[in-house]
Design a protein around this motif. Structure first.
Motif, short mmCIF file in Angstrom:
data_model
loop_
_atom_site.label_atom_id
_atom_site.label_comp_id
_atom_site.label_asym_id
_atom_site.label_seq_id
_atom_site.Cartn_x
_atom_site.Cartn_y
_atom_site.Cartn_z
N ILE A 281 44.38 -15.80 -4.12
CA ILE A 281 43.92 -14.41 -3.98
C ILE A 281 43.28 -13.90 -5.26
O ILE A 281 42.12 -13.47 -5.28
N TYR A 282 44.02 -13.95 -6.38
CA TYR A 282 43.46 -13.45 -7.64
C TYR A 282 42.37 -14.38 -8.16
O TYR A 282 41.36 -13.91 -8.71
N VAL A 283 42.55 -15.67 -8.00
CA VAL A 283 41.56 -16.62 -8.51
C VAL A 283 40.21 -16.40 -7.83
O VAL A 283 39.17 -16.33 -8.49
N ALA A 284 40.22 -16.29 -6.50
CA ALA A 284 38.97 -16.11 -5.76
C ALA A 284 38.33 -14.76 -6.05
O ALA A 284 37.10 -14.66 -6.23
N ASP A 285 39.13 -13.69 -6.12
CA ASP A 285 38.58 -12.37 -6.40
C ASP A 285 38.04 -12.28 -7.82
O ASP A 285 36.98 -11.69 -8.05
N TYR A 286 38.76 -12.84 -8.79
CA TYR A 286 38.26 -12.84 -10.16
C TYR A 286 37.00 -13.70 -10.28
O TYR A 286 36.07 -13.34 -11.02
N PHE A 287 36.97 -14.80 -9.58
CA PHE A 287 35.76 -15.64 -9.59
C PHE A 287 34.57 -14.86 -9.06
O PHE A 287 33.49 -14.84 -9.67
N ALA A 288 34.74 -14.21 -7.90
CA ALA A 288 33.63 -13.47 -7.30
C ALA A 288 33.20 -12.31 -8.18
O ALA A 288 31.99 -12.05 -8.35
N ALA A 289 34.16 -11.59 -8.76
CA ALA A 289 33.84 -10.44 -9.61
C ALA A 289 33.11 -10.89 -10.88
O ALA A 289 32.06 -10.34 -11.25
N ASN A 290 33.66 -11.89 -11.57
CA ASN A 290 33.05 -12.35 -12.82
C ASN A 290 31.68 -12.97 -12.59
O ASN A 290 30.76 -12.79 -13.39
N LYS A 291 31.54 -13.69 -11.49
CA LYS A 291 30.24 -14.29 -11.18
C LYS A 291 29.20 -13.21 -10.89
O LYS A 291 28.05 -13.32 -11.33
N SER A 292 29.59 -12.17 -10.17
CA SER A 292 28.66 -11.08 -9.87
C SER A 292 28.25 -10.36 -11.15
O SER A 292 27.07 -10.02 -11.32
N ILE A 293 29.20 -10.11 -12.04
CA ILE A 293 28.88 -9.44 -13.31
C ILE A 293 28.01 -10.33 -14.18
O ILE A 293 27.06 -9.85 -14.81
N TYR A 294 28.31 -11.62 -14.21
CA TYR A 294 27.52 -12.54 -15.03
C TYR A 294 26.06 -12.59 -14.56
O TYR A 294 25.14 -12.56 -15.38
N GLU A 295 25.87 -12.67 -13.25
CA GLU A 295 24.51 -12.70 -12.72
C GLU A 295 23.77 -11.40 -13.01
O GLU A 295 22.57 -11.41 -13.30
N LEU A 296 24.47 -10.27 -12.97
CA LEU A 296 23.84 -8.99 -13.27
C LEU A 296 23.41 -8.90 -14.74
O LEU A 296 22.34 -8.38 -15.05
N ALA A 297 24.26 -9.43 -15.63
CA ALA A 297 24.01 -9.30 -17.07
C ALA A 297 23.33 -10.53 -17.65
O ALA A 297 23.39 -10.73 -18.87
N LEU A 298 22.66 -11.32 -16.83
CA LEU A 298 22.08 -12.58 -17.31
C LEU A 298 21.04 -12.35 -18.39
O LEU A 298 20.93 -13.14 -19.33
N ASN A 299 20.29 -11.25 -18.30
CA ASN A 299 19.25 -10.97 -19.28
C ASN A 299 19.53 -9.70 -20.09
O ASN A 299 18.63 -9.18 -20.75
N SER A 300 20.75 -9.19 -20.02
CA SER A 300 21.09 -7.96 -20.72
C SER A 300 21.50 -8.25 -22.16
O SER A 300 22.10 -9.28 -22.46
N THR A 301 21.19 -7.30 -23.03
CA THR A 301 21.62 -7.41 -24.43
C THR A 301 22.89 -6.61 -24.69
O THR A 301 23.59 -6.87 -25.66
N LYS A 302 23.17 -5.63 -23.81
CA LYS A 302 24.37 -4.82 -23.93
C LYS A 302 25.05 -4.72 -22.57
O LYS A 302 24.39 -4.36 -21.60
N LEU A 303 26.34 -5.02 -22.54
CA LEU A 303 27.09 -4.98 -21.30
C LEU A 303 28.32 -4.11 -21.50
O LEU A 303 29.10 -4.32 -22.43
N HIS A 304 28.49 -3.13 -20.62
CA HIS A 304 29.64 -2.22 -20.68
C HIS A 304 30.41 -2.33 -19.37
O HIS A 304 29.88 -2.01 -18.30
N ILE A 305 31.65 -2.78 -19.45
CA ILE A 305 32.53 -2.91 -18.28
C ILE A 305 33.60 -1.84 -18.36
O ILE A 305 34.35 -1.77 -19.34
N ILE A 306 33.67 -1.00 -17.34
CA ILE A 306 34.69 0.04 -17.25
C ILE A 306 35.70 -0.44 -16.23
O ILE A 306 35.44 -0.44 -15.03
#
Length: 579
Positions: A281-306
């Motif tokens: 449960i946590y492994v799959a949800d953390y994988f999906a969340a981190n992968k989505s954030i990584y793809e969003l910030a692929l070309n970003s110079t500043k990333l802010h996670i709240i």
């Protein structure tokens, strides 16, 4: 390894208020710019394997045992040396039982015990203060080393893929629940229908028939146990919740959404290790969340996670490792950790410790990092308290925690909708959300009890099927108490504002989030495929990963238990201008 353990902490800044900032970067960006960039031929994998986390947890726990033994031996040696050096005479030894004791006990002729208090002189006080000042220095040094090793525990990533490929694959999980076949813990040869007894008892409680409820509770207790099979453990804990509803007395560790303050970090790690080993449960949800954030910030110079509900920060080390290997170097990362306040004089103690832990990871991976924290009730947080800088890629993250925010059944001004409105006012580039898919939030007790009985039966069956080794029963009990029993106790024994667990189905969450001003963002096929691959390779065959529209669903034996989704603002705002 020694180089990894020597982590500088002079970049931390904390205060005693409920919010603040800490762990600001100290030229981390400049340090990274002088280092060669990683190869750009392939993107780093994110949370594809949890073998390192299991190995490091075992190492840390063994170090903890060695540390306790060494510390006790050191104290004994210091005490013996002190007694030897400051022993005034043999006569004084006969008059005192020990040079370090402040009280002595003698027996009178009548056989009664009397205490004689001996006043300490200034030299003894100075010596004792000196010992107290010396011992923590050794203790802190050891704890710093232990804390650095503890950071590895949080990594659920494929840190050593080549070594893992060479090792033989683990044996496939079996379908038989070894825990349920423990003959020594079977209470009676003729099984009774515990679900029916629980329902009858709940019915008696709802009609205030205390005599019949007490009789049913006695029958349930004689056929249940906290160490039996799944249905026996379920009946044992549900009986405790029903009794708490009758008496109005709830055990303090189970009356709040927080893990118990008496539960040590080592026990939490052991339970976490067991949970990620047997349940995706946590492994799959953390994988999906981190992968989505990584793809969003692929070309970003500043990333802010709240991060609303950062707690121990178990989610982020994998993302930090992936960002450190990003082509072109990592972005400047800022995390705002938001958590409920703790009771006592330091409401933000836990979230500050999480910030220190994440700082060590960022130093280890050369990721420029800043950590801010807020420890308040979420519905009381305003937009002005969250620092949002221009040019940042902003992500709001909330995993498995929004169900603990009260809804409109507690207050007409729904705190849950207020928090979702705050998410929208932040105007993030992405809102990552995961929650329990639960139907046991009815205002009517019997309806809520039957739904809770159905829901938690699946979870106890899941643990009964997947946790097979007898030496894991202790950790299973801790895991069930912190993850299941706490919510079940709230749902069954409490009403009104005291009932902190208020889950909803993922379709109900969809209506709320749409009403708050978000639009769904599709979970990519690559993420869904990766999550399915994790479950297929490493977990029991009865776990399922499926999708419904933009939702990724997780379940057990056909029942959907958790749901994950991503969202974006329906109308993107730039300097208060709708675009």
């Amino acid at each position: 390894m020694d180089a990894l353990l020597q982590v500088s902490v002079d970049g931390f800044r904390f205060d005693g208020s409920g919010s603040g900032s800490c762990c600001k970067p100290r030229n981390n960006l400049e340090t990274h710019q002088n280092q060669p960039s990683p190869p750009t031929d392939s993107l780093p994998s994110i949370c594809q394997d949890n073998a390192p986390v299991l190995k490091y947890i075992n190492d840390m726990l063994m170090d903890e045992e060695d540390f306790v033994e060494d510390n006790l031996a050191l104290q004994a040696a210091e005490r013996s040396l002190h007694e030897l050096l400051h022993q005034p005479s043999s006569d004084s030894d006969q008059n005192s039982t020990s040079s370090g004791n402040s009280t002595t006990t003698t027996l009178t002729d009548s056989g009664e015990s009397q205490r004689k208090y001996r006043h300490r002189n200034e030299e003894e006080d100075d010596l004792e203060n000196g010992r107290r000042n010396k011992q923590p220095a050794i203790f802190v040094s050891e704890m710093e080393e232990l804390a650095a090793k503890f950071e590895h525990v949080l990594l659920i990533c494929k840190a050593n893929q080549e070594d893992n490929k060479q090792s033989p694959p683990p044996p496939p999980p079996t379908n038989r629940a070894k825990g349920s076949s423990n003959k020594s813990k079977t209470l009676k040869p003729n099984a009774v229908d515990l679900r029916s007894l629980l329902t009858q008892c709940a019915q008696a409680v709802s009609t205030f028939d205390h005599r019949r409820a007490t009789e049913k509770l006695k029958e349930i207790r004689s056929n249940s146990s906290n160490s039996g099979d799944g249905i026996q453990r379920l009946a044992f804990y549900f009986a405790e919740a029903l009794e708490a509803r009758i008496t109005g007395i709830i055990s303090p560790p189970l009356c709040t959404a927080f893990p118990s303050s008496t539960t040590s970090m080592v026990d939490i790690l052991q339970a976490y290790k067991l949970f990620v080993h047997v349940c995706p449960i946590y492994v799959a949800d953390y994988f999906a969340a981190n992968k989505s954030i990584y793809e969003l910030a692929l070309n970003s110079t500043k990333l802010h996670i709240i991060d609303f509900g950062v707690l121990y920060g178990f989610q982020w080390p994998c993302l930090l490792l992936a960002l450190s290997k990003r082509p072109g170097g990592p972005p400047s990362l800022r995390i705002t950790g938001i958590e409920l306040p703790q009771s006592g004089f330091r409401p933000s103690d836990r979230v500050e410790e999480t910030g220190r832990r994440l700082k060590r990871f960022c130093d280890m991976f050369n990721v420029p990092f800043e950590f801010n924290f807020i420890a308040k009730k979420w519905e009381s947080i305003t937009l002005d308290e969250i620092t949002i800088k221009p040019g940042e890629t902003t992500v709001v993250n909330c995993i498995h925690r929004l169900q603990y925010t009260p809804d409109e059944t507690v207050s007409l001004d729904s705190p849950r909708d207020t928090v979702l409105k705050l998410f929208r006012d932040i105007n993030p580039d992405l809102f990552v959300f995961a929650e329990i898919n639960g139907t046991y939030n009815s205002p009517f007790f019997m309806t809520r009890f039957k739904e809770a009985l159905f829901h938690f039966s699946s979870l106890f069956d899941m643990f009964d099927t997947t946790i097979q080794a007898e030496d894991e029963y202790k950790n299973r009990a801790l895991l069930e108490r912190e993850l299941l029993v706490r919510d079940a106790m709230s749902v069954i024994s409490s009403e009104g504002a005291e009932r902190f667990a208020r889950p909803e189905t993922y379709k109900q969450w969809r209506v709320r989030i749409l009403r708050a001003g978000f639009r769904p963002a599709m979970v990519s096929k690559e993420i869904l495929k990766g999550a399915k691959e994790i479950v297929r390779k490493r977990y029991h065959k009865d776990f399922l990963i499926d999708s419904d529209g933009h939702w990724m669903l997780q379940g057990w034996k056909g029942r959907v238990i958790y749901a994950f989704s991503c969202w974006k603002p329906a109308e993107k705002l730039t300097d208060h201008i709708i675009i």
